[in-house]
Each structure stands twice: as C-alpha cells, then as structure tokens.
Design a protein around this motif. Sequence first.
Motif, PDB file in Angstrom:
ATOM      1  N   ILE A 151      54.135  41.710  46.797  1.00  0.00           N
ATOM      2  CA  ILE A 151      53.113  41.164  45.895  1.00  0.00           C
ATOM      3  C   ILE A 151      51.852  42.040  45.932  1.00  0.00           C
ATOM      4  N   SER A 152      51.472  42.509  47.127  1.00  0.00           N
ATOM      5  CA  SER A 152      50.309  43.401  47.238  1.00  0.00           C
ATOM      6  C   SER A 152      50.516  44.636  46.365  1.00  0.00           C
ATOM      7  N   TRP A 153      51.712  45.188  46.478  1.00  0.00           N
ATOM      8  CA  TRP A 153      52.096  46.387  45.735  1.00  0.00           C
ATOM      9  C   TRP A 153      51.996  46.135  44.222  1.00  0.00           C
ATOM     10  N   GLU A 154      52.479  44.958  43.796  1.00  0.00           N
ATOM     11  CA  GLU A 154      52.425  44.621  42.366  1.00  0.00           C
ATOM     12  C   GLU A 154      50.974  44.487  41.886  1.00  0.00           C
ATOM     13  N   ILE A 155      50.115  43.990  42.779  1.00  0.00           N
ATOM     14  CA  ILE A 155      48.697  43.843  42.412  1.00  0.00           C
ATOM     15  C   ILE A 155      48.056  45.233  42.267  1.00  0.00           C
ATOM     16  N   ILE A 156      48.321  46.106  43.228  1.00  0.00           N
ATOM     17  CA  ILE A 156      47.739  47.454  43.193  1.00  0.00           C
ATOM     18  C   ILE A 156      48.234  48.229  41.973  1.00  0.00           C
ATOM     19  N   LYS A 157      49.505  48.058  41.626  1.00  0.00           N
ATOM     20  CA  LYS A 157      50.045  48.769  40.458  1.00  0.00           C
ATOM     21  C   LYS A 157      49.559  48.156  39.146  1.00  0.00           C
ATOM     22  N   GLY A 158      48.868  47.026  39.245  1.00  0.00           N
ATOM     23  CA  GLY A 158      48.339  46.393  38.041  1.00  0.00           C
ATOM     24  C   GLY A 158      49.336  45.499  37.328  1.00  0.00           C
ATOM     25  N   GLU A 159      50.489  45.253  37.980  1.00  0.00           N
ATOM     26  CA  GLU A 159      51.461  44.341  37.368  1.00  0.00           C
ATOM     27  C   GLU A 159      50.992  42.897  37.481  1.00  0.00           C
ATOM     28  N   ARG A 160      50.177  42.645  38.494  1.00  0.00           N
ATOM     29  CA  ARG A 160      49.501  41.344  38.609  1.00  0.00           C
ATOM     30  C   ARG A 160      48.008  41.636  38.631  1.00  0.00           C
ATOM     31  N   LYS A 161      47.294  41.019  37.693  1.00  0.00           N
ATOM     32  CA  LYS A 161      45.879  41.350  37.509  1.00  0.00           C
ATOM     33  C   LYS A 161      44.968  40.431  38.330  1.00  0.00           C
TER      34      LYS A 161
END
Lengths: 126, 232
Positions: free
Chosen positions: A19-29
């Motif tokens: 989830i952290s990774w998805e946030i950093i990649k901007g997939e979760r804003k």
Amino acid sequence: MGEEFNPSKPIYLQLVDRISWEIIKGERKAGEKLPSVREMAIQSGVNPNTVSRTYNELERMEIVETKRGQGTFVTEEKERLSELREELKLNHIQNFIEEMKQMGFSSEDMIDGIRTYVTNEKENNA
Amino acid sequence: MITFENVSKRYLTKRALSDVNVTIPEGKLIGLVGSNGSGKSTFMKMIAGLVGPTEGNVTIDEVPVTRRTADKVAYLSELDEYYSFYSVKETISFFASQFADFNTEKAFEILDFMEVDREQKVKHLSKGNRGRVKIALTLARDVPIILMDEPLSGLDPMVRDSIVKGLLSFIDLEKQTVIITTHEVAEIEPLLEMVIAIRNGKVLALEDVETIRERDGMRIVDWLKKQYQAEA
C-alpha cells in the motif's frame, strides 16, 4: 487466486509495503479512501483480521487516518508522504548495497556501476 | 471457544484421535491440516456433535457438545448430502425448514454472488456449482461456528477462487469462528489466521500463521513438514 506472498515475512507487513508503494507511485492519492477491511480482504484474498492489522500499522506510521464511521483514508499530510518516499528510497538503497556487498563489490564499484548505467541509459534514450 | 480435553476416539480397534488437548479461540479463520487419515474429519465431526468421544470432553463455551449444541455449528461435510431431485431453490427452502437460524435471504445473496442459477435441479448442476451450493447452505446459517471439511477439494481454480471470495464476503469474524480442512493449504494460506497440525490422531500444534512466517520464515506446508518430522 489472491496474490503471491513472500513466505518469510508476515503478510500484514507485506500489505503495508504494497500500500505504501501504491501511495508513492500515485496509484492511491493523498486523502483518498482505502477499501473497507472486507473489500481489501476479498481483493487480496487475505484474512480480514490481517487486513485490520495492516490498517492499524499504517495508522501507527501516520500514513493513513481512520475517520470514525467513514473509513480509512490516505493522509493529506504532504510532509509525511515525502518522508515515506525518502524512507522507501533508503530501503531500496540498503537492500541494493547489502546484495552488492555479498557479491563482493566495493562502494566505488557500486557508484561507478550506477554512473555508467545511468549514462548509458541516457544515451540510449537520447 | 472450543475446548478438547483429553479427547480420544476409537472406532473398534482403530484409533482416530488420541489424547487431544486444544483450545480454539473465537473470531478466527483456522486451517486444520494433516495428511489423509490423520483424524481431521473426526475432529470436525466431534465439534459438530456428530461423533462422541470415547474418552474426554469436547465443549463449546464450556457447554459439553451434544446434539443440542448443534444449533451453534454449521457443518459442511466432504460428502454431498442433499436431495438431487430438488432444485436449488427447493434445497434452500428445505434447509430453512430444518434450521431455525437459516437465513434464506443470505443464502440467495450468496448464490447470486457466486452466480448459481436457483431454478436448476441439483442433479443437473456441475460439480463446481454443487460445491458453491454447499458453501451457500453452510454460510447462510447465522451460527457462531462454521466447519468446512475440504470445501475446495476437486474443484477447478476458477471455482475455488469464487468460493474463497464468497467465504470472505459472507463470514463475520467478529461473531464467527471458521475452521477449514484442506489438502490445498498453500492456496488458502493468506486466508488463515491460525493453523492446527494433526497427525495420527494427535494434535501436534496450534499456531498463529503470521508468527510462523515471522519466527520460522516458513510457509504452512514447510512448517507442517517440520512438525511431522519432530513427531516421527
């Protein structure tokens, strides 16, 4: 079914990383609502109690906030998110260096290697 | 809470369980793993009150298991046990007439979720859809304990996936404890919170799955092998 997990690390921590990774990649804003515990459990094929533990851990890390009766949201604290980005960067560098050391490369070898690689990549893209 | 206290079971000369002591906490999804003939089904049937111990006590919330505690337990057996000439809908009505806690609305919700046609006769269903109907019949009971003996056995990956999703959608771990036996433990490993290893009628260990990963760096299959070797 579900996704593959590394056998030697607790699943709740692997979900934290993901989830952290998805946030950093901007997939979760920033400020975005995360799926409910049950939805996340179904999506990832993971025990709901494990997902709760993941959300608690993310909350403890101040990456998400739980709003009573509304659900769990990605933090809007931009500063915390850029810290998280730095933490992940450091993590990756540590892993890289650890493995390179095990293969017997010196710090100079690594830096040279990276410089050469990056230069080549630039030329290829030019 | 389910408790086994010095429980043994013999079928004539064969020992199915021997001196089992284990306490199973509430609100968890638990895997019961072991090789064929290790006593998994006997263990499950004992909680359901379908088989009594030769020695010892099995209790649910400190009440001895009898046919009367059966209203706390939904049990999905390995076998197909419904009338094949019924349609899916009739099967649902039949179960609703047998169990006061049967939630008909929920049963149809689960069948819709898994895309089973309720007008079909059970005997005309594919094996996968029969598996789905069994899941719906079990999960539709509003009971604190759900037991599933090999719910995924012999089903293809698509069906197994839809059953797992149905399970996650319709159980409530704040109120329910779920115990599953399976041969395909690797596949449902992320689903399990705890695991019980059983061999030759003996419970070897009850452990938290995340602890096994963190402390031993192992998957359940490897941990089970280790338990078996330690015992041998």
